[in-house]
Scaffold this motif. Structure first.
Motif, mmCIF file in Angstrom:
data_model
loop_
_atom_site.group_PDB
_atom_site.id
_atom_site.type_symbol
_atom_site.label_atom_id
_atom_site.label_comp_id
_atom_site.label_asym_id
_atom_site.label_seq_id
_atom_site.Cartn_x
_atom_site.Cartn_y
_atom_site.Cartn_z
ATOM 1 N N GLU A 93 3.601 6.435 7.936
ATOM 2 C CA GLU A 93 3.109 7.787 8.245
ATOM 3 C C GLU A 93 4.019 8.587 9.170
ATOM 4 O OE1 GLU A 93 0.542 9.521 6.965
ATOM 5 O OE2 GLU A 93 0.241 7.859 5.585
ATOM 6 N N ARG A 94 4.638 7.960 10.137
ATOM 7 C CA ARG A 94 5.452 8.701 11.099
ATOM 8 C C ARG A 94 6.889 8.877 10.629
ATOM 9 N NH1 ARG A 94 4.481 11.786 14.404
ATOM 10 N NH2 ARG A 94 5.517 10.977 16.226
ATOM 11 N N LEU A 95 7.386 7.908 9.836
ATOM 12 C CA LEU A 95 8.769 7.995 9.367
ATOM 13 C C LEU A 95 8.880 8.386 7.895
ATOM 14 C CD1 LEU A 95 10.312 4.886 11.148
ATOM 15 C CD2 LEU A 95 10.440 7.287 11.858
ATOM 16 N N ARG A 118 10.008 13.899 0.960
ATOM 17 C CA ARG A 118 8.949 13.215 1.708
ATOM 18 C C ARG A 118 9.356 13.026 3.168
ATOM 19 N NH1 ARG A 118 5.052 9.249 1.063
ATOM 20 N NH2 ARG A 118 5.149 7.607 2.610
ATOM 21 N N VAL A 119 10.555 12.502 3.378
ATOM 22 C CA VAL A 119 11.034 12.250 4.739
ATOM 23 C C VAL A 119 11.332 13.577 5.444
ATOM 24 C CG1 VAL A 119 12.897 11.212 6.112
ATOM 25 C CG2 VAL A 119 11.859 9.929 4.221
ATOM 26 N N ASP A 120 11.985 14.501 4.742
ATOM 27 C CA ASP A 120 12.268 15.814 5.347
ATOM 28 C C ASP A 120 10.993 16.484 5.839
ATOM 29 O OD1 ASP A 120 15.038 15.940 5.261
ATOM 30 O OD2 ASP A 120 15.074 16.828 3.256
ATOM 31 N N ARG A 134 10.271 17.361 9.772
ATOM 32 C CA ARG A 134 10.143 18.774 10.184
ATOM 33 C C ARG A 134 8.746 19.146 10.670
ATOM 34 N NH1 ARG A 134 13.872 20.061 5.581
ATOM 35 N NH2 ARG A 134 15.846 20.360 6.651
ATOM 36 N N SER A 135 7.720 18.658 10.008
ATOM 37 C CA SER A 135 6.374 19.138 10.335
ATOM 38 C C SER A 135 5.349 18.038 10.570
ATOM 39 C CB SER A 135 5.873 20.034 9.200
ATOM 40 O OG SER A 135 5.652 19.256 8.031
ATOM 41 N N SER A 136 5.741 16.793 10.458
ATOM 42 C CA SER A 136 4.823 15.653 10.585
ATOM 43 C C SER A 136 3.704 15.690 9.539
ATOM 44 C CB SER A 136 4.223 15.575 11.994
ATOM 45 O OG SER A 136 5.237 15.324 12.923
ATOM 46 N N ALA A 137 3.958 16.382 8.430
ATOM 47 C CA ALA A 137 2.964 16.465 7.355
ATOM 48 C C ALA A 137 3.442 15.672 6.143
ATOM 49 C CB ALA A 137 2.729 17.921 6.966
ATOM 50 N N ARG A 138 2.603 14.743 5.694
ATOM 51 C CA ARG A 138 2.935 13.942 4.517
ATOM 52 C C ARG A 138 2.589 14.727 3.263
ATOM 53 N NH1 ARG A 138 -0.924 10.730 2.204
ATOM 54 N NH2 ARG A 138 -1.843 10.049 4.146
ATOM 55 N N ALA A 139 3.472 14.657 2.278
ATOM 56 C CA ALA A 139 3.202 15.292 0.991
ATOM 57 C C ALA A 139 2.012 14.595 0.326
ATOM 58 C CB ALA A 139 4.434 15.207 0.096
ATOM 59 N N PRO A 140 1.139 15.352 -0.343
ATOM 60 C CA PRO A 140 -0.018 14.741 -0.986
ATOM 61 C C PRO A 140 0.391 13.864 -2.180
ATOM 62 C CG PRO A 140 0.105 17.073 -1.517
ATOM 63 C CD PRO A 140 1.200 16.802 -0.530
#
Length: 186
Positions: free
Chosen positions: A71-73, A111-113, A117-123
């Protein structure tokens, strides 16, 4: 020294990558974002060397590490190593086999970018979940409860191996208010 990250170069399927061997932060300074900062610095160094993949292994029984890696990386996992290091005397393992998930950190991926950048995971669509009870730490630490930890490890090993053989990958991780973890596969 407050923390460090160590990676070594490797070749996988004729492609160069970095294998991150260890990341550590002094215990009293954990949970302040230092580990993530070290990994992001490692990422920048790898990208500067023209590399786009870093891999490492982690114990799927360690809820905090699993959350951090996924989740964080933004790492994903598609491979499971059974008893990779053999039985060790480390109290962290509790005498259990050293099963490991292989984290793939695709450094240039959207996904990583997005996470950087925003700490938001792609759905993504969750197809399967694999649960990790918060009590796993107590069970590993207690000789009387070690069999419970072994049952969780055995069950999860079978589930991961079957899921990966079926083309699924770990794409997310959730923790609840009680500290239970859940791998999200898609």
């Amino acid at each position: 020294l407050v923390g460090f990250a160590l990676a070594v170069p490797g070749i996988h399927a004729a492609k160069p990558y970095l294998h991150s061997h260890m990341l550590a932060v002094r215990e009293e300074l954990q949970n302040l974002g230092l580990g993530r900062r070290l990994k992001l610095f490692q990422r920048e160094q790898a990208l500067g060397q023209g590399l786009d993949l870093m891999e490492w292994t982690f114990d799927p029984l360690e809820i905090k590490n699993a959350y951090f890696n996924i989740e964080r990386l933004g790492a994903i996992a598609r491979r499971y190593a059974v008893n990779q290091y053999g039985i060790t005397s480390s109290p962290l393992q509790g005498g259990l086999p050293t099963d490991r998930l292989v984290a793939e950190w695709w450094l240039k991926s959207p996904r990583v970018d997005s996470l950087v950048r925003s700490s938001a995971r792609a759905p993504f669509e969750t197809v399967k979940t694999i649960a990790m009870p918060a009590e796993i730490y107590e069970w590993k630490a207690s000789p009387a409860m070690k069999n419970r930890a072994q049952e969780v490890q055995d069950r999860n090993r079978e589930e991961f191996l079957a899921a990966f053989a079926g083309g699924l990958a770990v794409l997310g991780y959730e923790r609840d208010d009680r500290g239970n973890g859940k791998f999200l596969l898609g």
